[in-house]
Motif scaffolding. Structure first.
Motif, PDB file in Angstrom:
ATOM      1  N   ALA A  95       0.830  -1.207   0.000  1.00 55.03           N
ATOM      2  CA  ALA A  95       0.000   0.000   0.000  1.00 55.03           C
ATOM      3  C   ALA A  95       0.867   1.261   0.000  1.00 55.03           C
ATOM      4  O   ALA A  95       0.578   2.223  -0.719  1.00 55.03           O
ATOM      5  CB  ALA A  95      -0.928  -0.003   1.218  1.00 55.03           C
ATOM      6  N   LEU A  96       1.922   1.258   0.795  1.00 56.43           N
ATOM      7  CA  LEU A  96       2.821   2.420   0.830  1.00 56.43           C
ATOM      8  C   LEU A  96       3.519   2.604  -0.505  1.00 56.43           C
ATOM      9  O   LEU A  96       3.691   3.735  -0.982  1.00 56.43           O
ATOM     10  CB  LEU A  96       3.845   2.233   1.950  1.00 56.43           C
ATOM     11  N   LEU A  97       3.918   1.510  -1.140  1.00 58.64           N
ATOM     12  CA  LEU A  97       4.552   1.601  -2.456  1.00 58.64           C
ATOM     13  C   LEU A  97       3.582   2.138  -3.496  1.00 58.64           C
ATOM     14  O   LEU A  97       3.946   2.976  -4.335  1.00 58.64           O
ATOM     15  CB  LEU A  97       5.071   0.221  -2.869  1.00 58.64           C
ATOM     16  N   LEU A  98       2.330   1.682  -3.438  1.00 56.81           N
ATOM     17  CA  LEU A  98       1.320   2.150  -4.398  1.00 56.81           C
ATOM     18  C   LEU A  98       1.077   3.650  -4.258  1.00 56.81           C
ATOM     19  O   LEU A  98       1.077   4.388  -5.259  1.00 56.81           O
ATOM     20  CB  LEU A  98       0.016   1.386  -4.183  1.00 56.81           C
ATOM     21  N   SER A  99       0.891   4.120  -3.042  1.00 58.34           N
ATOM     22  CA  SER A  99       0.650   5.557  -2.839  1.00 58.34           C
ATOM     23  C   SER A  99       1.868   6.382  -3.230  1.00 58.34           C
ATOM     24  O   SER A  99       1.730   7.471  -3.811  1.00 58.34           O
ATOM     25  CB  SER A  99       0.280   5.826  -1.370  1.00 58.34           C
ATOM     26  N   SER A 100       3.061   5.881  -2.956  1.00 55.41           N
ATOM     27  CA  SER A 100       4.281   6.619  -3.324  1.00 55.41           C
ATOM     28  C   SER A 100       4.414   6.739  -4.840  1.00 55.41           C
ATOM     29  O   SER A 100       4.774   7.809  -5.353  1.00 55.41           O
ATOM     30  CB  SER A 100       5.513   5.917  -2.739  1.00 55.41           C
ATOM     31  N   LEU A 101       4.109   5.659  -5.550  1.00 55.57           N
ATOM     32  CA  LEU A 101       4.187   5.700  -7.007  1.00 55.57           C
ATOM     33  C   LEU A 101       3.176   6.684  -7.593  1.00 55.57           C
ATOM     34  O   LEU A 101       3.490   7.434  -8.530  1.00 55.57           O
ATOM     35  CB  LEU A 101       3.945   4.293  -7.574  1.00 55.57           C
ATOM     36  N   ILE A 102       1.956   6.694  -7.033  1.00 50.13           N
ATOM     37  CA  ILE A 102       0.933   7.616  -7.545  1.00 50.13           C
ATOM     38  C   ILE A 102       1.331   9.064  -7.278  1.00 50.13           C
ATOM     39  O   ILE A 102       1.191   9.942  -8.148  1.00 50.13           O
ATOM     40  CB  ILE A 102      -0.432   7.301  -6.914  1.00 50.13           C
ATOM     41  N   TYR A 103       1.846   9.336  -6.082  1.00 47.88           N
ATOM     42  CA  TYR A 103       2.303  10.696  -5.777  1.00 47.88           C
ATOM     43  C   TYR A 103       3.430  11.125  -6.718  1.00 47.88           C
ATOM     44  O   TYR A 103       3.434  12.260  -7.225  1.00 47.88           O
ATOM     45  CB  TYR A 103       2.787  10.781  -4.322  1.00 47.88           C
ATOM     46  N   CYS A 104       4.376  10.233  -6.956  1.00 42.79           N
ATOM     47  CA  CYS A 104       5.492  10.562  -7.848  1.00 42.79           C
ATOM     48  C   CYS A 104       5.005  10.828  -9.271  1.00 42.79           C
ATOM     49  O   CYS A 104       5.465  11.777  -9.926  1.00 42.79           O
ATOM     50  CB  CYS A 104       6.517   9.426  -7.838  1.00 42.79           C
ATOM     51  N   CYS A 105       4.080  10.009  -9.752  1.00 45.29           N
ATOM     52  CA  CYS A 105       3.538  10.222 -11.099  1.00 45.29           C
ATOM     53  C   CYS A 105       2.814  11.560 -11.206  1.00 45.29           C
ATOM     54  O   CYS A 105       2.935  12.264 -12.223  1.00 45.29           O
ATOM     55  CB  CYS A 105       2.594   9.077 -11.467  1.00 45.29           C
ATOM     56  N   CYS A 106       2.064  11.921 -10.169  1.00 43.59           N
ATOM     57  CA  CYS A 106       1.354  13.207 -10.187  1.00 43.59           C
ATOM     58  C   CYS A 106       2.315  14.382 -10.195  1.00 43.59           C
ATOM     59  O   CYS A 106       2.115  15.360 -10.934  1.00 43.59           O
ATOM     60  CB  CYS A 106       0.423  13.298  -8.977  1.00 43.59           C
ATOM     61  N   LEU A 107       3.377  14.282  -9.396  1.00 41.96           N
ATOM     62  CA  LEU A 107       4.343  15.382  -9.348  1.00 41.96           C
ATOM     63  C   LEU A 107       5.136  15.484 -10.648  1.00 41.96           C
ATOM     64  O   LEU A 107       5.448  16.589 -11.112  1.00 41.96           O
ATOM     65  CB  LEU A 107       5.292  15.174  -8.157  1.00 41.96           C
ATOM     66  N   ILE A 108       5.471  14.361 -11.245  1.00 44.78           N
ATOM     67  CA  ILE A 108       6.190  14.396 -12.525  1.00 44.78           C
ATOM     68  C   ILE A 108       5.296  14.972 -13.624  1.00 44.78           C
ATOM     69  O   ILE A 108       5.738  15.784 -14.452  1.00 44.78           O
ATOM     70  CB  ILE A 108       6.671  12.983 -12.890  1.00 44.78           C
ATOM     71  N   ALA A 109       4.031  14.571 -13.626  1.00 45.10           N
ATOM     72  CA  ALA A 109       3.107  15.120 -14.625  1.00 45.10           C
ATOM     73  C   ALA A 109       2.893  16.612 -14.425  1.00 45.10           C
ATOM     74  O   ALA A 109       2.703  17.358 -15.398  1.00 45.10           O
ATOM     75  CB  ALA A 109       1.768  14.377 -14.549  1.00 45.10           C
ATOM     76  N   ALA A 110       2.921  17.061 -13.176  1.00 42.55           N
ATOM     77  CA  ALA A 110       2.740  18.491 -12.906  1.00 42.55           C
ATOM     78  C   ALA A 110       3.892  19.321 -13.456  1.00 42.55           C
ATOM     79  O   ALA A 110       3.705  20.509 -13.777  1.00 42.55           O
ATOM     80  CB  ALA A 110       2.600  18.727 -11.408  1.00 42.55           C
ATOM     81  N   CYS A 111       5.059  18.719 -13.584  1.00 40.22           N
ATOM     82  CA  CYS A 111       6.202  19.457 -14.143  1.00 40.22           C
ATOM     83  C   CYS A 111       5.987  19.818 -15.609  1.00 40.22           C
ATOM     84  O   CYS A 111       6.647  20.723 -16.133  1.00 40.22           O
ATOM     85  CB  CYS A 111       7.479  18.628 -13.992  1.00 40.22           C
ATOM     86  N   LEU A 112       5.082  19.120 -16.269  1.00 38.28           N
ATOM     87  CA  LEU A 112       4.774  19.400 -17.667  1.00 38.28           C
ATOM     88  C   LEU A 112       3.691  20.463 -17.817  1.00 38.28           C
ATOM     89  O   LEU A 112       3.384  20.864 -18.952  1.00 38.28           O
ATOM     90  CB  LEU A 112       4.317  18.114 -18.371  1.00 38.28           C
ATOM     91  N   MET A 113       3.121  20.903 -16.709  1.00 40.48           N
ATOM     92  CA  MET A 113       1.981  21.822 -16.760  1.00 40.48           C
ATOM     93  C   MET A 113       2.454  23.269 -16.723  1.00 40.48           C
ATOM     94  O   MET A 113       3.480  23.594 -16.117  1.00 40.48           O
ATOM     95  CB  MET A 113       1.032  21.557 -15.586  1.00 40.48           C
ATOM     96  N   GLU A 114       1.719  24.114 -17.381  1.00 38.57           N
ATOM     97  CA  GLU A 114       1.921  25.562 -17.343  1.00 38.57           C
ATOM     98  C   GLU A 114       0.579  26.209 -17.023  1.00 38.57           C
ATOM     99  O   GLU A 114      -0.472  25.687 -17.440  1.00 38.57           O
ATOM    100  CB  GLU A 114       2.451  26.080 -18.691  1.00 38.57           C
ATOM    101  N   PRO A 115       0.573  27.292 -16.242  1.00 38.97           N
ATOM    102  CA  PRO A 115       1.690  28.075 -15.719  1.00 38.97           C
ATOM    103  C   PRO A 115       2.279  27.472 -14.443  1.00 38.97           C
ATOM    104  O   PRO A 115       1.850  26.408 -14.004  1.00 38.97           O
ATOM    105  CB  PRO A 115       1.033  29.429 -15.430  1.00 38.97           C
TER     106      PRO A 115
END
Length: 239
Positions: free
Chosen positions: A156-176
């Protein structure tokens, strides 16, 4: 001679049986438990059940033979997958309202990406919440995936960590850049919600309200409403 001995033995046994019939049975009375002892007994039983459930969860379900469909169903139950739709809808509504009710904004790839990020935050937050509430759920909700041992806490901890990381990486592609700030704040708030903020009622309610309120704002920013917000801020400053 043998017949006489058998007769004597049978007479003695009969005498013993008659004598025993006259002796009343002795009953050992157990001392009654007081209310305090019953409360302590109840608490000890519940604590034992809780510890057993936690140990079963830590041991995991390695010994059980589950199919792939059952495992996916268990993970979906853990993630409360039904919370994904409201999070996406909040972002789309914000994009539609912030763009002046233009349908083209709803069809934007940035808006849908922001919606998926918002939904991912919702899923990751409930998984990490169950991780921190494992001992409480072992007593109050033992049928959940973690207390029941269907999913291990590490998984469960691994699953939540992966989802958080994916969200933060995807946010780096967002503007502004304000979108990235909103995603970073939401990730930190939902991650610290259970271990820190949940104990404080005022901070807990403020955290939940702010995360929900930021979803439509993020949708508006993803739809290109940043120019309108800047114009509004400049007008407010000049006034």
């Amino acid at each position: 001679m043998m017949l006489k001995k058998a007769t004597v033995v049978s007479q003695r046994c009969a005498c013993y049986s008659v004598a025993c019939r006259g002796v009343p049975a002795v009953r050992v009375r157990q001392p009654r438990r007081g209310p305090e002892q019953e409360i302590v007994s109840t608490r000890s039983c519940s604590s034992r059940r809780s510890s057993v459930a936690v140990q079963a969860a830590l041991a995991g379900a390695s010994g059980s033979d589950h199919s792939l469909g059952e495992k996916l169903s268990t993970y979906m139950k853990l993630a409360r997958i039904h919370n994904l739709a409201p999070s996406v809808i909040l972002v789309i509504v914000g994009a539609w309202a912030g763009s002046g009710h233009r349908m083209s904004a709803v069809q934007s790839v940035s808006v849908w990406l922001m919606g998926l990020i918002s939904g991912g935050m919702a899923v990751a937050s409930v998984v990490v919440n169950d991780y921190f509430d494992l001992k409480i759920d072992a007593t109050n909700a033992p049928d959940k995936p973690l207390p029941s041992g269907a999913i291990t806490p590490d998984a469960a901890l691994l699953l939540s960590s992966l989802i958080y990381c994916c969200c933060l990486i995807a946010a780096c592609l967002m503007e502004p850049s304000r979108l990235r700030s909103i995603v970073a704040f939401s990730a930190a708030a939902t991650l610290l919600y259970t271990p820190l903020f949940k104990r404080l009622t005022a901070i807990k309610n403020a955290t939940v309200a702010s995360v929900i309120a930021l979803a439509p704002l993020a949708g508006a920013l993803a739809a290109g409403a940043v120019s309108s917000i800047v114009v509004l801020e400049n007008a407010t400053r000049s006034a």
